[in-house]
Design a protein around this motif. Structure first.
Motif, mmCIF file in Angstrom:
data_model
loop_
_atom_site.group_PDB
_atom_site.id
_atom_site.type_symbol
_atom_site.label_atom_id
_atom_site.label_comp_id
_atom_site.label_asym_id
_atom_site.label_seq_id
_atom_site.Cartn_x
_atom_site.Cartn_y
_atom_site.Cartn_z
ATOM 1 N N ASN A 219 44.254 50.588 13.641
ATOM 2 C CA ASN A 219 43.360 49.425 13.704
ATOM 3 C C ASN A 219 42.917 48.749 12.358
ATOM 4 N N VAL A 220 42.872 49.890 11.360
ATOM 5 C CA VAL A 220 42.333 49.512 9.997
ATOM 6 C C VAL A 220 43.338 48.536 9.457
ATOM 7 N N VAL A 221 44.638 48.799 9.718
ATOM 8 C CA VAL A 221 45.640 48.060 9.214
ATOM 9 C C VAL A 221 45.771 46.579 9.679
ATOM 10 N N MET A 222 45.617 46.440 10.889
ATOM 11 C CA MET A 222 45.994 45.473 11.934
ATOM 12 C C MET A 222 44.784 44.551 11.623
ATOM 13 N N GLN A 223 43.595 44.993 11.793
ATOM 14 C CA GLN A 223 42.352 44.160 11.647
ATOM 15 C C GLN A 223 42.197 43.666 10.084
ATOM 16 N N THR A 224 42.653 44.404 8.999
ATOM 17 C CA THR A 224 42.575 43.843 7.833
ATOM 18 C C THR A 224 43.756 42.929 7.539
ATOM 19 N N ILE A 225 44.767 43.134 8.235
ATOM 20 C CA ILE A 225 45.833 41.971 8.074
ATOM 21 C C ILE A 225 45.272 40.831 8.796
ATOM 22 N N VAL A 274 51.236 33.687 -1.652
ATOM 23 C CA VAL A 274 50.374 34.582 -2.546
ATOM 24 C C VAL A 274 49.441 35.566 -1.695
ATOM 25 N N LEU A 275 49.017 34.852 -0.516
ATOM 26 C CA LEU A 275 48.386 35.683 0.456
ATOM 27 C C LEU A 275 48.979 36.882 0.839
ATOM 28 N N LEU A 276 50.398 36.577 1.216
ATOM 29 C CA LEU A 276 51.257 37.758 1.621
ATOM 30 C C LEU A 276 51.327 38.777 0.724
ATOM 31 N N ILE A 277 51.375 38.432 -0.745
ATOM 32 C CA ILE A 277 51.386 39.516 -1.808
ATOM 33 C C ILE A 277 50.050 40.178 -1.693
ATOM 34 N N VAL A 278 49.028 39.579 -1.609
ATOM 35 C CA VAL A 278 47.660 40.249 -1.682
ATOM 36 C C VAL A 278 47.664 41.305 -0.240
ATOM 37 N N ILE A 279 47.842 40.650 0.898
ATOM 38 C CA ILE A 279 48.018 41.737 1.926
ATOM 39 C C ILE A 279 49.035 42.766 1.980
ATOM 40 N N ALA A 280 50.208 42.334 1.380
ATOM 41 C CA ALA A 280 51.028 43.433 1.156
ATOM 42 C C ALA A 280 50.593 44.577 0.308
ATOM 43 N N PHE A 281 50.111 44.240 -0.590
ATOM 44 C CA PHE A 281 49.455 45.141 -1.661
ATOM 45 C C PHE A 281 48.289 46.011 -0.908
ATOM 46 N N VAL A 282 47.323 45.406 -0.442
ATOM 47 C CA VAL A 282 46.322 46.223 0.213
ATOM 48 C C VAL A 282 46.763 47.032 1.221
ATOM 49 N N THR A 283 47.824 46.512 2.327
ATOM 50 C CA THR A 283 48.607 47.395 3.169
ATOM 51 C C THR A 283 49.361 48.546 2.663
ATOM 52 N N MET C 121 52.395 39.019 7.693
ATOM 53 C CA MET C 121 51.300 38.762 6.808
ATOM 54 C C MET C 121 51.213 37.240 6.215
ATOM 55 N N LEU C 122 52.422 36.650 6.863
ATOM 56 C CA LEU C 122 52.414 35.165 6.559
ATOM 57 C C LEU C 122 51.631 34.298 7.548
ATOM 58 N N PRO C 123 50.819 33.340 7.088
ATOM 59 C CA PRO C 123 50.045 32.578 7.977
ATOM 60 C C PRO C 123 51.006 31.747 8.623
ATOM 61 N N PHE C 124 50.629 31.538 9.852
ATOM 62 C CA PHE C 124 51.993 30.712 10.627
ATOM 63 C C PHE C 124 51.845 29.357 10.432
ATOM 64 N N HIS C 125 50.598 28.985 9.639
ATOM 65 C CA HIS C 125 50.801 27.327 9.456
ATOM 66 C C HIS C 125 51.819 26.878 8.529
ATOM 67 N N ALA C 154 60.761 40.956 20.038
ATOM 68 C CA ALA C 154 59.678 41.808 19.342
ATOM 69 C C ALA C 154 59.130 40.890 18.253
ATOM 70 N N ALA C 155 58.869 39.631 18.272
ATOM 71 C CA ALA C 155 58.214 38.798 17.118
ATOM 72 C C ALA C 155 56.758 39.371 16.896
ATOM 73 N N GLU C 156 56.257 40.053 17.990
ATOM 74 C CA GLU C 156 54.713 40.243 17.716
ATOM 75 C C GLU C 156 54.470 41.757 17.070
ATOM 76 N N GLY C 157 54.652 41.781 15.847
ATOM 77 C CA GLY C 157 54.809 43.344 15.074
ATOM 78 C C GLY C 157 53.659 43.932 15.715
ATOM 79 N N PHE C 158 52.414 43.335 15.883
ATOM 80 C CA PHE C 158 50.916 43.987 16.175
ATOM 81 C C PHE C 158 51.580 45.027 17.436
ATOM 82 N N PHE C 159 52.009 44.663 18.457
ATOM 83 C CA PHE C 159 52.401 45.648 19.531
ATOM 84 C C PHE C 159 53.515 46.562 18.932
#
Lengths: 298, 450, 283
Positions: A219-225, A274-283, C121-125, C154-159
Motif C-alpha cells: 500500500n505504501v509503494v502503490m499509494q505513493t506511485i 523526470v517524474l519517472l526518475i523521481v518516483i523510481a528514486f523514492v520507490t 511510474m510513467l504518466p499515461f498522458h 498483465a499490463a496492470e502492474g498494480f495487481f
C-alpha cells in the motif's frame, strides 16, 4: 549434459512460461509507447507535425527556467508526503475496526467504501464546496464559535489541504486491501497470544502488524506511485485549471496542460521522464527500507 | 474453494466469448437506420456518383440537445446523398479537443471537424486543415451567399480553413426581473465602462451587499472582454506577424479598472472568484443570483433564460470606451475539413448541406449562432422562440460594427495562461498591477518570441 | 443475540456511535446524488437540501432513453461485457506473472520485477498518443480491444505487485507439502497458490470492476461510436462545459450505475472477509 544445468534450464523455462503474458505485453504493447515517449522528450512535438529533435532543450528549460514546473513538483510532493501516510493510517485503523466480529459491520464496510466509488465525480466536487467553500459548513461552524471564516477550497494557502482531506476520505482501496490481508492472519496465533495474556494493543504490534507488513508495504509503494500521478483531484476544486494561483497544479495536471492544451507533447514527455526518475528514486528507497521492516513467511 | 473459483472463471470466460461475438456483430452493422435507399437522388449528388458508398466522419462538441439535433441533420444529409455515409463522433467541449488532438496525431482525424477560434490557429498553422478554396473552386461548397466578413472570420493567414455554422457576438446580459426587483434602470445598448461601474454600485447598494455588480472579468480568457478593450484602444491582442499587439499602458488601465472595482467590493473577492471559476452554467454567479450583470455569447441567451422561472434575459453591447473605436469582430462556430481527409469532396458536400440547405437549417436554427448565409438567416427567423429571436436581433444589430481581426499565433493558449495567472495574482494581492503587467509581458514575449 | 447485548454492554456503543457518525459522512454524497436525481434540472443547484421541493421521475426517463434510439441499457450491457473481459484478463495474466515473481527462480527475475514497477511510474498522458497510433495501425480504433488487450498481458502492474505480496505471505512449508506429494510448479500454482491467494484475486476482481467502470479517458479516446458507448461515456454525454448540462439525467444515471458497483462490492467482500482463510488453509 550436466543434470544441474538441465535443472537450471527447466527452472528458467517454467519461470518464463508463467512470466510470458506479461513479458509479451511489455514487448508488444508497452515498450513501443514508452520508448516513443522517451524519444519525444528530446524533441519539439506538437502532435500535428512530425517531432523535431532538439536534444536536451526540454529538460534544460524545465529544470532551469520553468517556475510553474518547480511549483507543480512542490505541490505534488506536499500531497504525497502528507496524503499517503495519513490516508494509510486512516485506512488501517478503519480496517482494524471493521475487522472485528461485530454484527452489521458488513454494511458499514460497504458504506465506508462509497466515497471511493465516487472518484472525482461532480457530486464530490459539490460536496467539497458545500463543506469548504466560502459559505460552506466548516465556515458556518467556525462562525458559530466566533472564529472568522475562510474560503478553504478557493484560497491559495488552503486549497491543496482540502484535497489532502479528500484523499484521506477516499481511503476505500487501501482499506479493502488491508482487510484482505487481515483475513490472512491465522486465527490460531491470536488464540495463542490470548493464552499468553497479551492485550489488544500488544496483539496488534506483536502479531497483526508484522504479519501484514508485506501488504502495508504494498500500500505504501502503490499509494505513493499513484499520489505522484494525482490528476483528477484537481478537478474537484479548480475544474482542472490548477488554481487558485497554481496551488493545486499537480505535476501530471501541468503535464497534461502542456501536452494537450498547449500542444507541447515533447515537453510533456520530458516532464514525464523526470517524474519517472523521481518516483523510481523514492520507490527504490522504500524497497531498501523494506529489508528492515517487512517480514515475509519465507 | 477451488470449485468456486473455477465456476467463477468459467462464467467470466463465457462473458468474453459473448463480448467477442458482440464486437464482431457491432463492427459489421453500420450506424443508424440509413438504408432509406433510393429516395430523392438530388441534383447535386455530385461527381463521385459511381454508386460506390463513401464513408466520412463528422465530429462536434455539444450537449445532449445538440447531439440529437446534429444527428437529425446528418440523417437528412444521408437521405439526400445515399452514396455518402456519415459516422458521427461527439463529446463535451474538453473531451472533444483531447480526442481531436489524439486522432490528428494518430493519423485518424475525422473528415469534417467542428472548429473554434480558440484552437483554429493551432490546427491551421500546423497544416492540419484543408484550404477550403479548393472545394469552393471545384463546386462542392457554395459560399456565394456568405458576407465577406463572415468568410473572412474563417481565414487564418489568408487561407480559408473554416466555414461558419453560425455567427455570434458576445454581449452583456441582465435579468429583467432581478433589476426590476432592485429598482435599477436597464442599461442602454451602447453603454460604457463607466455605466458598468455605476450600475454595479447601484446593485451592491440596493441589494444591501447581498449581490455584486458583475463577476471579475479582469482575468480569465483574453477574449472577448480584454480583446474588446484593446481594440477600443486602437490595438489588438496580436499583430499579423504573431507578436503581442497591445501596449503595457492598455493592460495597466484594464487591470487597474478591475482592481478598483474589487477594492470597492463591486465584484467578488479573489477567493470567491476562484471558487466560481469555470463552474458550469447552472452554478455560476449570475444564474445563482449573486451578480446582476454577466458576459456571454448571444446564442446562449435562451440557455440562460431557461434557468430563471420568470423574467427575460436581455443583452447589450460590450461596454464601449468614450472616444474609442468599436471593439466588435465576428465570432462563431465553424466547420473545417482536415488535411488528412481522404474524401474532401464528400466532406465539402456535407458542409454545403449543413450551412446552405433549408432541410438542415430548419433544424439548426440558431443552435451555435445565426446562420452566416444571409438567405438562411432570413429563413430561420420565423422558426425561432422569443429568446432566440432576441439573440438574432442583437447579432444583426452589432454585426455592422465589426471589423476584421487577426487570429492568434501558435502558443496563444500559453499567453492566455500567463494573463490569467497574473490577473489572479493581482486579485489575491500578491502582485501590484504594474508588477503583474511586467511579468505578463515578459512571459508573453518569451512564449511568442520563439 | 446475547452476544450482541453483551457486546453493547462491553462499552462498545461509543465505537458504534463513532462508526455510524463516520458512515454518515461517507455516504452523504450518495444521498445527495439520489435526491438530486429526483429534482427538476433547475432545482438541483438552487435547493441543496436533501428533500426535493418537486419530486420528478423525468430524469430517469430522459436519461434512460439515451440518444438516437440507443438506450442507457445498451451502455450498461456494453460495460458489463467490457468489465467481464477485463476481470478475466487481469486475474489470469496478473496471477501468472505474480506467481513467477514470488515463487519461481529464473534469470533476470529482479530486473523484470523492477521494470514492471517502472512501467507504472510513467504518466499515461504521454504514452497515450503512441499507443493510439499503434492501435490505429492495428485497425482497433472503435473497438474494445485497446481497452481489453492490455489486461491479458498483465499490463496492470498494480495487481501483479498485489498478488506477489499476497503470495509471499503464504508460508513456504505448504509448498513443501505439495512437492512431497509429487506436484510440480503447475500443481503448486493451480492447487495451492491460487486458492490461497483468493483474497488478492477477489480484490483484483473488485478493483478491476470499479476502475474499468469509472475510467473514461481511454474509453473516450478509443470509442467514438454511440453503439459502443460505455456507462462512463454515456454519463459524460449529459455534460458540456459550453452548453446546457442535463444534471438531473446525469445524476439519475449515475445513481443507477452505482448499483452494480455496490452489488459487486457487497457480494465479493463477503468472500473477502468471511471464512476464506480458515476454510482454505484446512483444505
Amino acid at each position: 549434459m550436466n543434470p544441474k544445468l538441465i535443472n537450471v534450464l527447466k527452472r528458467n523455462a517454467v519461470g518464463y512460461l508463467f512470466l510470458s503474458p506479461w513479458l509479451l505485453g511489455l514487448i508488444g504493447l508497452s515498450a513501443l509507447p514508452i520508448l516513443a515517449s522517451l524519444y519525444f522528450s528530446f524533441t519539439r512535438y506538437d502532435m500535428l507535425t512530425a517531432p523535431d529533435w532538439i536534444g536536451l532543450d526540454n529538460y534544460r528549460e524545465m529544470l532551469l527556467n520553468d517556475q510553474k514546473w518547480r511549483n507543480s513538483l512542490k505541490v505534488t510532493l506536499i500531497y504525497v508526503l502528507l496524503g499517503v501516510p495519513l490516508q494509510l493510517v486512516f485506512a488501517l485503523s478503519i480496517a482494524l475496526m471493521l475487522n472485528r466480529g461485530i454484527r452489521g459491520l458488513r454494511i458499514y464496510r460497504a458504506i465506508y467504501y462509497v466515497p471511493s466509488l465516487f472518484g472525482g465525480s461532480v457530486a464530490v466536487a459539490l460536496l467539497w464546496r458545500q463543506l469548504f467553500g466560502g459559505e460552506g459548513l466548516v465556515n458556518l461552524l467556525l462562525r458559530q464559535i466566533g472564529l472568522p471564516g475562510h474560503n478553504w477550497i478557493a484560497s491559495p494557502d488552503t486549497a491543496l489541504y482540502t484535497l489532502i482531506v479528500l484523499k484521506i476520505w477516499q481511503f476505500g482501496a487501501p482499506m479493502v486491501i488491508f482487510l484482505a490481508a487481515l483475513k490472512q492472519v491465522p486465527t490460531e496465533l491470536y488464540e495463542a497470544s490470548r493464552i499468553d495474556g497479551a492485550g489488544r494493543w500488544k496483539q496488534f504490534w506483536r502479531i497483526t502488524l508484522p504479519l501484514i507488513t508485506p501488504i502495508v508495504f504494498f500500500n505504501v509503494v502503490m499509494q505513493t506511485i499513484q499520489a505522484f500521478q494525482a490528476f483528477t483531484p484537481a478537478y474537484i476544486v479548480s475544474r482542472g485549471t490548477g488554481g487558485p494561483l497554481d496551488s493545486t497544479l499537480f505535476y501530471t495536471l501541468y503535464l497534461y496542460q502542456k501536452g494537450f492544451t498547449h500542444f507541447q507533447m515533447g515537453y510533456a514527455a520530458s516532464m514525464a521522464w523526470v517524474l519517472l526518475i523521481v518516483i523510481a528514486f523514492v520507490t527504490a528507497m522504500l524497497f531498501l527500507s523494506a529489508r528492515k521492516w517487512v517480514y515475509y513467511q519465507e | 474453494m477451488r470449485t468456486r473459483l473455477k465456476a467463477f472463471a468459467i462464467i467470466l470466460l463465457s462473458a468474453v466469448f459473448v463480448l467477442g461475438l458482440a464486437a464482431c456483430g457491432g463492427g459489421k452493422s453500420n450506424g443508424n437506420g440509413e438504408s432509406a435507399g433510393g429516395s430523392g437522388n438530388t441534383a447535386q449528388s455530385g461527381d463521385s456518383g459511381s454508386g460506390e458508398t463513401v464513408e466520412i466522419r463528422f465530429t462536434w462538441w455539444g450537449d445532449t440537445a445538440r447531439n440529437d439535433l446534429y444527428n437529425a441533420i446528418v440523417d437528412r444529409f444521408e437521405e439526400e446523398y445515399p452514396h455518402i455515409k456519415v459516422k458521427r463522433e461527439f463529446g463535451g467541449w474538453a473531451d472533444y479537443w483531447d480526442r481531436l488532438a489524439t486522432q490528428s496525431a494518430g493519423g485518424n482525424a475525422p473528415d469534417v471537424v467542428s472548429m473554434h477560434q480558440f484552437y483554429v490557429a493551432d490546427y491551421a498553422a500546423r497544416g492540419a486543415l484543408l484550404d477550403l478554396q479548393t472545394v469552393i473552386d471545384s463546386g462542392e461548397l457554395d459560399v456565394s451567399l456568405f458576407p465577406e466578413a463572415a468568410l473572412d472570420s474563417g481565414r487564418v493567414n489568408g487561407t480559408l480553413v473554416m466555414i461558419p455554422k453560425g455567427i455570434t457576438m458576445p454581449g452583456w446580459v441582465y435579468h429583467t426581473a432581478t433589476l426590476d426587483k432592485l429598482g435599477i434602470a436597464y442599461p442602454d445598448i451602447n453603454w460604457t465602462y463607466d455605466d458598468l461601474i455605476a450600475i454595479s454600485r447601484q446593485v451592491v447598494e440596493k441589494s444591501g451587499g447581498t449581490m455584486w455588480g458583475t463577476p471579475d472579468m479582469g482575468g480569465g480568457q483574453l477574449q472577448p472582454n480584454f480583446r474588446y478593450f484593446v481594440r477600443q484602444n486602437g490595438e489588438d491582442l496580436y499583430t499579423e506577424d504573431g507578436k503581442l499587439g497591445f501596449s503595457r499602458d492598455t493592460l495597466v488601465k484594464w487591470w487597474s479598472m478591475w482592481k478598483q472595482m474589487r477594492d470597492e467590493k463591486l465584484i467578488p473577492d479573489a477567493a470567491t472568484s476562484a471558487e466560481y471559476d469555470g463552474v458550469p452554467l447552472e452554478q455560476n454567479l449570475f444564474v445563482t443570483g449573486k451578480v446582476a450583470l454577466y458576459q456571454i455569447p448571444a446564442n446562449q441567451i435562451y440557455l440562460y433564460e431557461q434557468q430563471f422561472p420568470e423574467g427575460e434575459i436581455h443583452m447589450v453591447r460590450m461596454p464601449s470606451l468614450p472616444g474609442g473605436q468599436n471593439g466588435e469582430y465576428l465570432e462563431g462556430a465553424y466547420l473545417s475539413i482536415t488535411a488528412q481527409s481522404k474524401h474532401p469532396k464528400e466532406a465539402a458536400l456535407f458542409i454545403n448541406f449543413f450551412v446552405n440547405s433549408e432541410r438542415s437549417l430548419e433544424l439548426f436554427k440558431v443552435e451555435q449562432g445565426s446562420p452566416a448565409n444571409t438567405d438562411m438567416a432570413e429563413f430561420v427567423k420565423p422558426l425561432l422562440a422569443a429568446p432566440q429571436a432576441r439573440a438574432v436581433d442583437f447579432i444583426q444589430t452589432v454585426i455592422p460594427y465589426a471589423t476584421s481581426a487577426a487570429y492568434a499565433p501558435a502558443g496563444a493558449t500559453e499567453v492566455e495562461a500567463a494573463f490569467k495567472d497574473n490577473a489572479t495574482a493581482i486579485a489575491f494581492g500578491q502582485k501590484t498591477v504594474e508588477q503583474a503587467a511586467d511579468d505578463f509581458l515578459a512571459a508573453a514575449n518569451r512564449i511568442l518570441g520563439q | 443475540m446475547q452476544s450482541i447485548l453483551a457486546s453493547w454492554k462491553n462499552s462498545k456503543w461509543p465505537t458504534h456511535l463513532l462508526i455510524i457518525a463516520g458512515a454518515f459522512i461517507m455516504i452523504y454524497p450518495l444521498f445527495w446524488m439520489i435526491s438530486a436525481s429526483f429534482k427538476p434540472n433547475t432545482e438541483i443547484f438552487r435547493n441543496t437540501s436533501l428533500i426535493p421541493e418537486t419530486f420528478t421521475l423525468e430524469n430517469y426517463r430522459y436519461g434512460w432513453k439515451g440518444l438516437s434510439g440507443v438506450t442507457f441499457g445498451h451502455f450498461f450491457l456494453n460495460t458489463f461485457m467490457l468489465v467481464a473481459a477485463c476481470i478475466v484478463g487481469n486475474i489470469l495474466s496478473c496471477s501468472m506473472a505474480a506467481y513467477a515473481f514470488a515463487r519461481l527462480e529464473f534469470a533476470l527475475r529482479r530486473v523484470w520485477f523492477a521494470l514492471m514497477l517502472v512501467t507504472m511510474m510513467l504518466p499515461f498522458h504521454v504514452t497515450i498518443i503512441p499507443q493510439y497510433i499503434m492501435f490505429n495501425q492495428l485497425d482497433m480504433i472503435n473497438t474494445y480491444w485497446p481497452l481489453i488487450l492490455p489486461k491479458y498481458f498483465a499490463a496492470e502492474g498494480f495487481f501483479v505487485f498485489l498478488m506477489v505480496q499476497f503470495i509471499r505471505s503464504i508460508p513456504r512449508e505448504l509448498d513443501e507439502a505439495v512437492k512431497i506429494d509429487g506436484g510440480g510448479p503447475f500443481m503448486l500454482y493451480g492447487y495451492l497458490i491460487m486458492p490461497l491467494a483468493l483474497p488478492a484475486i477477489i480484490t483484483t476482481t473488485i478493483f478491476t470492476f470499479i476502475w474499468t467502470w469509472n475510467d473514461f479517458f481511454a474509453q473516450m479516446l478509443y470509442i467514438s461510436e454511440l453503439k459502443l458507448y460505455t456507462v462512463s461515456l454515456g454519463l459524460r454525454m449529459f455534460l458540456d462545459a459550453m452548453g446546457q448540462n442535463q444534471w438531473g439525467a446525469m445524476f439519475a444515471m449515475s445513481t443507477l450505475s452505482l448499483i452494480p458497483l455496490f452489488v459487486i462490492f457487497v457480494f465479493f467482500q463477503r468472500y473477502l472477509i468471511e471464512g476464506i482463510a480458515t476454510g482454505s488453509l484446512k483444505g
